[in-house]
Enzyme design. Structure first.
Site, PDB file in Angstrom:
ATOM      1  N   SER A  27       0.843  -1.197   0.000  1.00 29.16           N
ATOM      2  CA  SER A  27       0.000   0.000   0.000  1.00 29.16           C
ATOM      3  C   SER A  27       0.883   1.254   0.000  1.00 29.16           C
ATOM      4  CB  SER A  27      -0.947  -0.054   1.201  1.00 29.16           C
ATOM      5  OG  SER A  27      -1.981   0.884   1.073  1.00 29.16           O
TER       6      SER A  27
ATOM      7  N   ARG B 143     -11.886   6.183   9.972  1.00 26.72           N
ATOM      8  CA  ARG B 143     -11.427   4.801  10.018  1.00 26.72           C
ATOM      9  C   ARG B 143     -12.497   3.831   9.518  1.00 26.72           C
ATOM     10  NH1 ARG B 143      -6.854   1.724   9.873  1.00 26.72           N
ATOM     11  NH2 ARG B 143      -7.063  -0.121  11.140  1.00 26.72           N
TER      12      ARG B 143
ATOM     13  N   ASP C 138      -8.732  -6.772  -4.418  1.00 31.27           N
ATOM     14  CA  ASP C 138      -8.369  -5.439  -3.908  1.00 31.27           C
ATOM     15  C   ASP C 138      -9.004  -4.392  -4.821  1.00 31.27           C
ATOM     16  OD1 ASP C 138      -7.171  -3.100  -3.037  1.00 31.27           O
ATOM     17  OD2 ASP C 138      -5.116  -3.838  -3.206  1.00 31.27           O
TER      18      ASP C 138
ATOM     19  N   HIS D 261      -7.891  -5.400  -0.167  1.00 33.40           N
ATOM     20  CA  HIS D 261      -6.609  -4.691  -0.027  1.00 33.40           C
ATOM     21  C   HIS D 261      -5.787  -5.267   1.126  1.00 33.40           C
ATOM     22  CE1 HIS D 261      -3.836  -1.411  -0.558  1.00 33.40           C
ATOM     23  NE2 HIS D 261      -4.019  -0.962   0.665  1.00 33.40           N
ATOM     24  N   ASP D 262      -6.450  -5.634   2.201  1.00 37.09           N
ATOM     25  CA  ASP D 262      -5.760  -6.166   3.384  1.00 37.09           C
ATOM     26  C   ASP D 262      -5.017  -7.468   3.122  1.00 37.09           C
ATOM     27  OD1 ASP D 262      -6.230  -4.187   5.168  1.00 37.09           O
ATOM     28  OD2 ASP D 262      -7.779  -5.220   6.315  1.00 37.09           O
TER      29      ASP D 262
END
Lengths: 382, 382
Positions: free
Chosen positions: B157, B227, B322, B355-356
């Site tokens: 990232s 968040r 992602d 994405h994680d």
């Protein structure tokens, strides 16, 4: 504002109001003792009352779908591109009805209306509406207008969910059902975005647990955030790239926390504009109605079984770059209809606009709707 | 907390601090007069100092990438799954360095640090960092540690953007560069999400234009919203469906504005937790560093020309689900490297996590990194 009303416009339109004194029992278990619906009509109801089309609106929509309210209007109704003489939904041919949903903030009874029980605005105590409640209220309006059976019920996004619900709850009252850019229920991601929007509104110190009218204020910042976030999900990544790319507002990076990029400026403008016009409690209510929609839940989560109650023909349409309700969400509906042996036409329209594409008169889309509406005249119910 | 430290853990780790008195000129035109960097190391630097790997962290990351700070820690470092004896980044073999970036809130100089010029916290006056500033500060740390050339610089990232910047600014100081789940610059949609997060923080009445420390408060609600929104973009739609679906928190719809669905509860928890631990000014700074990253901008937007300065081998990895930095964003980097005739291995890993995914030891991904790191030992610079 229009210096001249375009020839293919429905022209100057006056909203109408229907008042209902019969209580409306709601999905939540609560009851709306009385209510009013604000609506508009375009075109003329024919002698045998067979040419009426109901338009159902989406989250931030309202009854003003086409034409102008005055010569001072900057813009026409939200679906003016598709409703008018000679347009896709041809008002030379059809009688179009467009209603502001209950819980809205454009004239129909909602959180900003006076609660007869208290003499003060309902505010956050206005009952949360389910899609089926809206459909029931729309059916009562149809009764009032003398429309026993719609030629078609049409809606995009949350409007598409209403169209789908109509086909389940009032199977005999429609020949056609057009479900556009919708889904049979929200995904966890859809709900998550709605929850962030709700939290943004609830976190605004001007929200006052929803009783902001009593404090003579409005949670504008929270509503602005909710709209900015929503707006991102209405546009495709490619549409945003096309429209803004990485264009800088002032030609150079600021190295501070002001606006650097055009897209930031655009979103802030959209958000602020919306927060001036829309009611926060209505926004919350609309997002909950979206979250709750799940017609298959009453049928052991079997959407095909649920939709087998329907008696109309279906048109389902999706858009290639829509990631809010992507084509595979529409295909869930199509598969269920096929399984239920209901007649359905489906097309994924190639369009760059993302979710918002349903608002545009894209040629392939126009042809699809025109063809569908025409086919209903020859066919009758399936 | 670990009752026993697992055998494949780097064990109990103490962060170290390096203080720099030489001023650091920044991309913004400003200068950081002096600063400190907090970092951790795992494994042992070999005699010829050729086995050092730099790990660069992402938006909300920090130096604590592996192991435990105490036996009371509930969780190990953020990339513990991939760093340790016998793991992908094998600390029996490599000497791993992990730094908290400048502007962070975990010990390196940042908005919560005291500004020597005023004797008060920098707060919002801390200079906005560009990725190249971080890389420069990391290079000075490498000097301090006696590492002339990294075996590899690795990041996911925003960390991947630092790795890419290293290859451009310090071509002779690395053999390998691993750019994981990254993009050569943010899209308008990426910037738009960051802008909503920033507006959420700035709208919090406890933000006080960033001077919240002076008011002895913190914009917790705004940071929580930021968040929650970020979290949605880190997970794939399918991962959220898998994890939460439409599961109800209490088994039934509430028909009020409390939590109905598990996914809402999860997001609120994640957001609140984060807002207890992270500094809002750091969050703003990190999102701006992301928005500003665009190494090709200095080269007429020709990424291939920009990357032709590099002298290392590249690994680029993306993940199928992602959508924050989708595989086609990684492929932009790969195409530019190919055009620049730089050696690059690329794989799109099939992974459900979104994405994680870059945090997880997915077998295909593990093999890819292992193979890449091994190949650098035999090959040297390309």
């Amino acid at each position: 504002m229009p210096t001249d009303i375009p020839a293919d416009s429905v022209g100057l339109i006056s909203p109408q109001t229907a008042t209902f004194d019969e209580p409306l029992p709601l999905r939540s278990g609560r009851t709306l003792p009385s209510y009013q619906l604000v609506y508009e009509t375009y075109g003329t109801l024919n002698a045998d009352r067979s040419n009426a089309i109901l338009i159902c609106h989406a989250l931030s929509g309202h009854h003003h779908a086409a034409g102008y309210h005055s010569m001072d209007d900057r813009k026409p109704g939200w679906w003016d591109a598709c409703i008018g003489p000679g347009k896709v939904i041809d008002t030379n041919h059809y009688f179009v009805v467009s209603v502001n949903n209950l819980g809205g903030c454009h004239g129909s009874t909602g959180p900003t209306s006076i609660d007869p029980a208290t003499g003060r605005p309902y505010g956050p105590d206005f009952p949360i509406m389910a899609v089926r409640d809206w459909v029931k209220s729309q059916a009562r309006l149809a009764d009032r207008l003398g429309i026993e059976r719609w030629h078609a019920v049409i809606g995009g996004s949350l409007g598409g969910m209403q169209a789908l619900r109509w086909s389940i709850d009032y199977p005999e009252r429609m020949r056609g059902c057009a479900v556009i850019a919708a889904a049979p229920k929200l995904s966890a991601q859809n709900i998550a975005f709605n929850e962030v929007a709700r939290q943004a509104i609830a976190s605004d110190p001007d929200f006052h647990q929803g009783y902001y009218m009593d404090h003579d204020t409005r949670p504008k910042k929270g509503l602005m955030l909710a709209r900015m976030l929503g707006h991102i999900t209405y546009l495709s990544d490619s549409a945003m790239r096309e429209k803004f790319g990485r264009d800088l507002r002032s030609g150079t990076l600021n190295f501070n926390y002001d606006v650097d990029f055009e897209v930031e400026s655009y979103l802030r403008y959209q958000g602020e504009n919306f927060s001036d016009q829309f009611d926060a409690n209505t926004y919350l209510l609309m997002t909950k109605a979206l979250d709750y929609f799940d017609p298959a839940a009453d049928h052991d989560n079997d959407l095909a079984r649920c939709l087998s109650q329907s008696r109309c023909r279906f048109l389902v349409a999706s858009f290639s770059t829509d990631w809010r309700f992507a084509p595979d969400r529409s295909e869930e509906i199509v598969r269920a209809l096929v399984k239920a042996r209901r007649p359905v036409s489906y097309l994924e329209i190639d369009a760059p606009q993302g979710h918002d594409a349903f608002l545009f008169p894209i040629p392939e889309y126009v042809d699809l709707i025109k063809g569908f509406l025409g086919s209903l005249e020859t066919g009758g119910a399936a």
